[in-house]
Design a protein around this motif. Structure first.
Motif, PDB file in Angstrom:
ATOM      1  N   ILE A 142      10.216  32.364  35.624  1.00 50.26           N
ATOM      2  CA  ILE A 142      11.443  32.751  35.602  1.00 50.26           C
ATOM      3  C   ILE A 142      12.708  31.904  34.570  1.00 50.26           C
ATOM      4  CG2 ILE A 142      13.520  32.568  37.378  1.00 50.26           C
ATOM      5  CD1 ILE A 142      11.197  32.862  39.554  1.00 50.26           C
ATOM      6  N   GLU A 143      12.318  30.666  34.611  1.00 49.65           N
ATOM      7  CA  GLU A 143      13.198  29.905  33.625  1.00 49.65           C
ATOM      8  C   GLU A 143      12.978  30.294  32.207  1.00 49.65           C
ATOM      9  OE1 GLU A 143      12.999  25.281  31.856  1.00 49.65           O
ATOM     10  OE2 GLU A 143      12.219  25.882  33.685  1.00 49.65           O
ATOM     11  N   LYS A 144      11.715  30.663  31.778  1.00 52.06           N
ATOM     12  CA  LYS A 144      11.547  30.908  30.313  1.00 52.06           C
ATOM     13  C   LYS A 144      11.839  32.570  30.205  1.00 52.06           C
ATOM     14  CE  LYS A 144       9.457  27.089  29.232  1.00 52.06           C
ATOM     15  NZ  LYS A 144       9.434  26.371  30.586  1.00 52.06           N
ATOM     16  N   TYR A 145      11.749  33.324  31.093  1.00 55.51           N
ATOM     17  CA  TYR A 145      12.304  34.556  30.959  1.00 55.51           C
ATOM     18  C   TYR A 145      13.608  34.701  30.686  1.00 55.51           C
ATOM     19  CZ  TYR A 145      13.221  39.763  32.065  1.00 55.51           C
ATOM     20  OH  TYR A 145      13.800  40.917  31.824  1.00 55.51           O
ATOM     21  N   HIS A 146      14.334  34.222  31.669  1.00 55.91           N
ATOM     22  CA  HIS A 146      16.121  34.126  31.455  1.00 55.91           C
ATOM     23  C   HIS A 146      16.465  33.586  30.187  1.00 55.91           C
ATOM     24  CE1 HIS A 146      16.262  36.746  35.079  1.00 55.91           C
ATOM     25  NE2 HIS A 146      15.558  36.094  35.530  1.00 55.91           N
ATOM     26  N   ALA A 147      15.727  32.720  29.810  1.00 56.32           N
ATOM     27  CA  ALA A 147      16.284  31.637  28.583  1.00 56.32           C
ATOM     28  C   ALA A 147      15.530  32.068  27.305  1.00 56.32           C
ATOM     29  CB  ALA A 147      15.687  30.309  28.771  1.00 56.32           C
ATOM     30  N   ARG A 148      14.777  33.474  27.376  1.00 56.84           N
ATOM     31  CA  ARG A 148      14.000  33.783  26.106  1.00 56.84           C
ATOM     32  C   ARG A 148      14.934  34.262  24.747  1.00 56.84           C
ATOM     33  NH1 ARG A 148      15.093  38.131  29.182  1.00 56.84           N
ATOM     34  NH2 ARG A 148      15.240  40.155  28.490  1.00 56.84           N
ATOM     35  N   SER A 149      15.984  34.493  25.115  1.00 56.03           N
ATOM     36  CA  SER A 149      17.068  35.063  24.013  1.00 56.03           C
ATOM     37  C   SER A 149      17.902  33.568  23.405  1.00 56.03           C
ATOM     38  CB  SER A 149      17.853  36.000  24.404  1.00 56.03           C
ATOM     39  OG  SER A 149      17.195  37.377  25.005  1.00 56.03           O
ATOM     40  N   THR A 150      17.818  32.555  24.188  1.00 55.39           N
ATOM     41  CA  THR A 150      18.434  31.579  23.650  1.00 55.39           C
ATOM     42  C   THR A 150      17.868  31.010  22.175  1.00 55.39           C
ATOM     43  OG1 THR A 150      16.991  29.965  24.898  1.00 55.39           O
ATOM     44  CG2 THR A 150      18.989  30.586  25.963  1.00 55.39           C
ATOM     45  N   LYS A 151      18.495  30.092  21.495  1.00 51.85           N
ATOM     46  CA  LYS A 151      18.074  29.781  20.326  1.00 51.85           C
ATOM     47  C   LYS A 151      16.831  29.050  20.307  1.00 51.85           C
ATOM     48  CE  LYS A 151      19.510  27.444  15.983  1.00 51.85           C
ATOM     49  NZ  LYS A 151      20.508  26.586  15.261  1.00 51.85           N
ATOM     50  N   ASN A 152      16.800  27.858  21.424  1.00 49.11           N
ATOM     51  CA  ASN A 152      15.702  26.933  21.447  1.00 49.11           C
ATOM     52  C   ASN A 152      14.566  27.699  21.843  1.00 49.11           C
ATOM     53  OD1 ASN A 152      14.483  24.490  21.573  1.00 49.11           O
ATOM     54  ND2 ASN A 152      14.773  24.557  23.993  1.00 49.11           N
ATOM     55  N   GLU A 153      14.607  28.686  22.723  1.00 51.96           N
ATOM     56  CA  GLU A 153      13.082  29.593  23.066  1.00 51.96           C
ATOM     57  C   GLU A 153      12.831  30.781  22.394  1.00 51.96           C
ATOM     58  OE1 GLU A 153      11.437  29.287  25.653  1.00 51.96           O
ATOM     59  OE2 GLU A 153      12.542  27.428  26.228  1.00 51.96           O
ATOM     60  N   THR A 154      13.802  31.189  21.471  1.00 53.34           N
ATOM     61  CA  THR A 154      13.455  31.840  20.542  1.00 53.34           C
ATOM     62  C   THR A 154      12.484  31.285  19.590  1.00 53.34           C
ATOM     63  OG1 THR A 154      15.373  33.237  20.579  1.00 53.34           O
ATOM     64  CG2 THR A 154      14.463  33.575  18.644  1.00 53.34           C
ATOM     65  N   GLU A 155      12.746  30.257  18.921  1.00 52.62           N
ATOM     66  CA  GLU A 155      11.966  29.290  18.105  1.00 52.62           C
ATOM     67  C   GLU A 155      10.890  28.993  18.568  1.00 52.62           C
ATOM     68  OE1 GLU A 155      14.228  25.849  17.223  1.00 52.62           O
ATOM     69  OE2 GLU A 155      15.996  26.857  16.107  1.00 52.62           O
ATOM     70  N   LYS A 156      10.624  28.718  19.917  1.00 54.84           N
ATOM     71  CA  LYS A 156       9.433  28.349  20.491  1.00 54.84           C
ATOM     72  C   LYS A 156       8.509  29.643  20.636  1.00 54.84           C
ATOM     73  CE  LYS A 156      10.896  24.727  23.607  1.00 54.84           C
ATOM     74  NZ  LYS A 156      11.027  24.308  25.114  1.00 54.84           N
ATOM     75  N   SER A 157       9.068  30.772  20.682  1.00 51.97           N
ATOM     76  CA  SER A 157       8.275  32.169  21.025  1.00 51.97           C
ATOM     77  C   SER A 157       7.613  32.587  19.903  1.00 51.97           C
ATOM     78  CB  SER A 157       9.512  33.298  21.544  1.00 51.97           C
ATOM     79  OG  SER A 157       9.865  32.834  23.125  1.00 51.97           O
ATOM     80  N   THR A 158       7.736  31.809  18.744  1.00 51.85           N
ATOM     81  CA  THR A 158       6.954  32.417  17.645  1.00 51.85           C
ATOM     82  C   THR A 158       5.452  31.652  17.584  1.00 51.85           C
ATOM     83  OG1 THR A 158       7.781  30.488  16.439  1.00 51.85           O
ATOM     84  CG2 THR A 158       9.127  32.332  16.154  1.00 51.85           C
ATOM     85  N   ASP A 159       5.340  31.050  18.522  1.00 53.70           N
ATOM     86  CA  ASP A 159       3.831  30.310  18.597  1.00 53.70           C
ATOM     87  C   ASP A 159       2.941  31.146  19.345  1.00 53.70           C
ATOM     88  OD1 ASP A 159       1.678  28.705  18.834  1.00 53.70           O
ATOM     89  OD2 ASP A 159       2.905  27.071  19.844  1.00 53.70           O
TER      90      ASP A 159
END
Length: 580
Positions: free
Chosen positions: A486-503
């Protein structure tokens, strides 16, 4: 979940065994009869509570057990050509069959002798229950063919006694642990439903309550949304949406300290059942917000009573095949939450002509139908078998292309295969998508830009048939990956999570639409996830052999080699000599 309350679980097992030994061995029939009794008990308790609340607040409340009741078959049926005298006589005749409603309460009839109790419940209480909301109500319509078939006075007496004991334990649990009574009651009802031996037939599974709560937190239904489940079963998703909305409204009315004082449940979700505190307007909106359909008349009745026991007075659950030609709704709903039947096939001649996929597979047709039922901008959370994500048939690919191009496919969350045990070990996934283009629109560009993938590996319960609650190292209830999703899904478009989501080696990552298109619209996580292989260093063969010899005879230099020149040691020495 009842795993942490053995006393309550034991009482329910006792009730189940009494029905079995009392001659009702069909699980679905037993569930239906138990549900009628639970409903009678809860109806009495809720009515008494509302009476007490009304006396305290000064508000007007008319008890459901106040006044007289005439069974439908004896009610006066006036004719247009009746004279006033004839009309008066008809009404006078009907009054001969009047029943004092107060005698129909659980708290009253439970004191009767066994034989008298059975006759009273069969002949008066149950007919009253069927007629509860009036002749025109949806509930009365679906209860028309319901039958009370408890055969023995002794079984009814034992069942009534055990249900009273169950409610005492529930009240005690509510007071001591702070869990809402309605939630405990929901656990009891879900546990009863889990006993249905025929579950899993035609791909129908009871969705675990923590997965329903997960889906509700992901799609976030709001007051005013029109919400549906086109294959609703016992109404779990509708109830999940209702409880989410009620909780959000309650939280807004609480002060900061009061909100912070609310304890999350064993799965990390905050839910509070304070529907009574809602405004009359909010209650009215909620009562017209939830819509469910199912093709099993028994499940429709169970779903109606399930929602009514949770405070929804007039649920909109109906008997309908939402894939058939007779179901014509389209673009009706803001939110759809569903776990449609898996692996089933339907009659090709009865498939709704608006469905374009060339298939009879229900799991594919339901997802397409959910897309059609959504309004533009409406969002769906749907559980599908993982085969839908990578199936190579044309219908599979066409469905995935539809989700990517005509919807904003937000997320694919894969679930571990044990989530639906003990019913089945099938691997499933959650699809989250928002409808952007209607079927008739000339879409100028695909609606999806990126798809967020998450690999759930644990849901806080063992993944075997027992599904026991897991604990963290400090002894607390494990939430598994639920709250992280839930936390990661709703934060997926934030800058911090966008950078993490490339891994691509992580539990979650983002995949651009262009890559999905290039892979033939394959949505399986394994297609895009990168496995990490750690380099492992091993000792030289001679060192390993020396260790094995040492384990057999100790230091060979000091051993009497004559005594070890046979068997495994001799062979190890020979092998060591060969490898050096």
């Amino acid at each position: 979940m009842l795993q942490n309350n053995p006393e309550l679980k034991s009482k329910i097992d006792q009730l189940w065994n009494k029905f079995w030994s009392g001659g009702i061995s069909n699980p679905l029939t037993a569930i239906e009869q138990i549900t009628y009794l639970l409903f009678m008990k809860r109806l009495d308790e809720l009515d008494l509570k509302r009476q007490a609340d009304a006396e305290w607040t000064g508000e007007k409340y008319t008890s459901k057990f106040e006044g007289q009741w005439i069974p439908p078959e004896y009610r006066a049926k006036t004719r247009e050509d009746d004279t006033p005298k004839e009309t008066k006589k008809r009404h006078a005749d009907a009054q001969m069959y009047e029943i004092d409603k107060s005698t129909l309460r659980w708290s009253e009839f439970k004191r009767r002798q066994a034989e008298d109790m059975l006759q009273h419940v069969q002949g008066k209480v149950f007919p009253f229950l069927k007629d509860l909301n009036g002749a025109e109500s949806n509930f009365t319509h679906h209860m028309k063919n319901a039958v009370f078939i408890i055969p023995k006075p002794s079984l009814l007496v034992e069942a009534v006694k055990t249900i009273d004991e169950i409610f005492i334990v529930m009240e005690k649990d509510s007071e001591e642990k702070g869990q809402a009574f309605q939630d405990i009651q929901g656990d009891v009802y879900e546990y009863l439903l889990s006993e249905i031996a025929t579950a899993g037939k035609n791909g129908q599974f009871r969705t675990p309550r923590h997965i329903i709560k997960l889906l509700a937190d992901l799609v976030q239904p709001q007051l005013g949304h029109k919400i549906a489940d086109p294959a609703c079963g016992s109404g779990g998703f509708l109830l999940g949406a209702y409880q989410y909305i009620v909780t959000q409204l309650a939280l807004k009315s609480l002060k900061k300290k009061e909100r912070e004082a609310l304890e999350p449940d064993e799965d990390g979700f905050v839910r509070t059942s304070v529907a009574a505190a809602l405004t009359e307007k909010a209650q009215a909106i909620l009562s017209t917000s939830l819509w469910g359909y199912d093709i099993d008349s028994t499940m429709v009745r169970l779903g109606l009573m399930n929602l009514m026991m949770h405070g929804i007075d007039e649920p909109n659950i109906d008997y309908k095949d939402t894939l058939s030609k007779s179901y014509t709704q389209e673009a009706e709903y803001d939110i759809i939450m569903a776990n449609p039947p898996f692996t089933g096939s339907i009659d090709k001649g009865d498939i709704n002509e608006n469905l374009q996929l060339s298939t009879t597979k229900s799991e594919l047709l339901f997802v397409e139908n959910i897309y059609r039922l959504l309004k533009k901008g409406g969002t769906a959370g749907v559980i599908v078998p993982q085969g839908v994500l990578f199936g190579s048939g044309k219908a599979f690919k066409d469905l995935r292309k539809l989700l990517v191009e005509r919807c904003d496919l937000k997320a694919v969350i894969t679930l571990p295969s044990g989530v639906f045990k003990p019913y089945a070990g099938v691997s499933t996934a959650i699809l989250l998508f928002t409808k952007v283009w209607a079927p008739e629109d000339n879409a100028d560009k695909p609606a999806t830009e990126n798809v967020w993938f998450y690999e759930m590996t644990e849901d806080g319960y063992t993944l075997d048939d027992k599904r026991n609650k897991q604990k963290t190292p400090d002894g607390k209830d494990s939430w598994g990956d639920l709250q992280d999703i839930i936390e990661k899904y709703h934060a997926r478009s934030t800058k911090n999570e966008t950078e993490k989501s490339t891994d691509r080696t992580a539990k979650y990552f983002m995949v651009p639409r262009s890559e999905i298109e290039a892979e033939g619209y394959d949505l399986s996580l394994s297609r895009y996830k990168e496995d990490v292989f750690e380099e492992v260093h091993y000792d030289a063969p001679g060192v390993i052999l020396e260790r094995l010899i040492q384990a057999e005879v100790g230091d060979v230099e000091d051993a009497d080699l004559a005594n070890v020149q046979s068997g495994i040691v001799r062979e190890l020495l020979e092998l060591k000599g060969m490898v050096g």
